[in-house]
Design an enzyme around this catalytic site. Structure first.
Site, PDB file in Angstrom:
ATOM      1  N   LYS A 115       0.679  -1.185   0.082  1.00  0.00           N
ATOM      2  CA  LYS A 115       0.217  -0.569   0.343  1.00  0.00           C
ATOM      3  C   LYS A 115       1.051   1.169  -0.211  1.00  0.00           C
ATOM      4  O   LYS A 115       0.555   2.038  -0.462  1.00  0.00           O
ATOM      5  CB  LYS A 115      -0.628  -0.247   1.325  1.00  0.00           C
ATOM      6  CG  LYS A 115      -2.318  -0.764   1.262  1.00  0.00           C
ATOM      7  CD  LYS A 115      -3.066  -0.623   1.859  1.00  0.00           C
ATOM      8  CE  LYS A 115      -4.447  -1.128   1.982  1.00  0.00           C
ATOM      9  NZ  LYS A 115      -5.275  -1.596   3.060  1.00  0.00           N
ATOM     10  N   LYS A 197      -7.764 -14.539  -9.878  1.00  0.00           N
ATOM     11  CA  LYS A 197      -8.832 -14.575  -8.822  1.00  0.00           C
ATOM     12  C   LYS A 197      -9.830 -13.266  -9.404  1.00  0.00           C
ATOM     13  O   LYS A 197      -9.598 -11.890  -9.723  1.00  0.00           O
ATOM     14  CB  LYS A 197      -8.842 -13.495  -7.589  1.00  0.00           C
ATOM     15  CG  LYS A 197      -9.555 -14.240  -6.419  1.00  0.00           C
ATOM     16  CD  LYS A 197      -8.544 -14.128  -5.425  1.00  0.00           C
ATOM     17  CE  LYS A 197      -9.804 -13.068  -4.174  1.00  0.00           C
ATOM     18  NZ  LYS A 197      -9.381 -12.877  -2.574  1.00  0.00           N
ATOM     19  N   LYS A 200     -12.720  -6.840  -7.426  1.00  0.00           N
ATOM     20  CA  LYS A 200     -13.272  -5.894  -7.394  1.00  0.00           C
ATOM     21  C   LYS A 200     -12.955  -4.540  -7.814  1.00  0.00           C
ATOM     22  O   LYS A 200     -12.958  -3.415  -8.725  1.00  0.00           O
ATOM     23  CB  LYS A 200     -14.455  -5.561  -6.116  1.00  0.00           C
ATOM     24  CG  LYS A 200     -13.048  -5.308  -5.011  1.00  0.00           C
ATOM     25  CD  LYS A 200     -13.884  -4.859  -3.626  1.00  0.00           C
ATOM     26  CE  LYS A 200     -12.542  -5.645  -2.353  1.00  0.00           C
ATOM     27  NZ  LYS A 200     -13.673  -4.760  -1.119  1.00  0.00           N
TER      28      LYS A 200
END
Ligand code: TRP
Length: 334
Positions: A115, A197, A200
């Site tokens: 991040k 996978k 979103k």
């Protein structure tokens, strides 16, 4: 233990749109857990502000997520679904645990490294101590089990280390949590790159089915799903696209792989894809309708929020008082 049941805790961020993968892989399984466990599902808004958010948007998404859980069938009387920010104990315990977590441990967290490289302009202290807040979430409720994805296992391991460290100094204060490995919920893959996978955050909108996609969109995305040129509806690793579609179809229509393979023997991919799309619509449409209905019922949702915050605060404060006493804070005079 609460009322003779083990405690289950999970936190979810209200960022990004939930996908069919989130539903079939996690949420659907949660519906059956409340008989066996005392379940707490927190919308972790304290975690969300470690990256910049648009305030109105965050508030809206958080409420939508909470509403969606109810719409999907989580009974709010049996499952404590609440906002993390409504339970001050999270932040209070987090501070205390900060003092029992080493910089070196946090430095090793792969999500922090990841991040901070993606938000290089905002590497704040909250992002660094995020795993401590997560440990506080879990330990505050004395959770026995925590359903988490692979990406969160390292944080759970840290939680266990911190709990054990604290217990070794002060006696048995915290339950040391285990990861919850459910009945292998199908892992749903991208419709465009079926070896990846379903996510979103995928940039290709055709890669994922969103829980709020309307029926036409769902059917269209399935029609465009990547398959192969084998012309065989078989369940095998060499045909990841077809395998993924079979997984989706079987989970949505409660059929076994053998039944599905027999059903589509000799049929074309076009017909098969349409059937998969329809099975998904039949699962998502009732949730969407219920979501629309609940969204209009402000009083009902507000009541859930209020009652569950009270319940969460009650259990959180029990742990917090114990911990505060252990570390040497004076008792409050009431
Ligand atoms: N960090 C988790 C995620 O990004 C969310 C989370 C916060 C969580 N607190 C938690 C998950 C406690 C499980 C338990 O997915």
């Amino acid at each position: 233990m609460i009322d003779g049941k083990k405690v289950l805790f999970s936190g979810m961020q209200a960022t990004g749109n939930l996908t069919l993968g989130n539903y079939l892989g996690a949420l659907k399984n949660w519906l059956t857990l409340s008989d066996e466990y005392e379940c707490f599902y927190s919308v972790v808004d304290l975690h969300s502000i470690t990256v910049r958010q648009e305030p109105a948007e965050l508030r809206k998404r958080a409420r939508n997520l909470l509403t969606l859980y109810v719409a999907a069938g989580l009974d709010p009387k049996k499952n404590c679904i609440y906002y993390q920010s409504h339970v001050p104990g999270h932040a209070q315990l987090s501070w205390i645990l900060n003092c029992y977590t080493y910089m070196g441990e946090l430095n090793r967290m792969t999500q922090f490294k990841d991040k901070s490289s993606r938000h290089a302009d905002n590497i704040n202290a909250g992002l660094f101590t995020y795993p401590v807040l997560m440990a506080a979430d879990i330990l505050l409720f004395q959770a026995d089990v925590v359903p988490v994805g692979k990406d969160q296992l390292q944080h759970l391991e840290l939680t266990r280390d911190v709990a054990q460290r604290f217990n070794s100094i002060y006696g048995d204060v915290f339950t040391v949590p285990e990861p919850y490995i459910g009945k292998t919920g199908a892992k749903i893959m991208s419709l465009q790159e079926p070896t990846k996978k379903m996510s979103k955050s995928d940039e290709n909108p055709n890669a994922s089915i969103l829980l709020m996609d309307d029926p036409d969109t769902i059917i269209r995305k399935f029609k465009r799903a990547v398959t192969d040129s084998e012309a065989c509806i078989c369940y095998r690793e060499e045909q990841p696209g077809i395998k993924n579609l079979l997984d989706i179809y079987c989970t949505c229509s409660n059929k076994t792989v053998e039944e599905a393979v027999r059903e589509f023997e000799g049929k074309g991919y076009g017909e098969f894809k349409l059937a998969v799309g329809e099975s998904v619509v039949s699962v998502l449409k009732p949730i969407q309708d219920e979501f629309a209905r609940l969204s209009k019922d402000k009083t009902y949702i507000d009541e859930i929020i209020k009652e569950n915050a009270q319940k969460a605060n009650y259990f959180a404060n029990k742990t917090l008082r114990k911990v505060q006493k252990k570390v040497g804070f004076p008792e409050q005079i009431r």
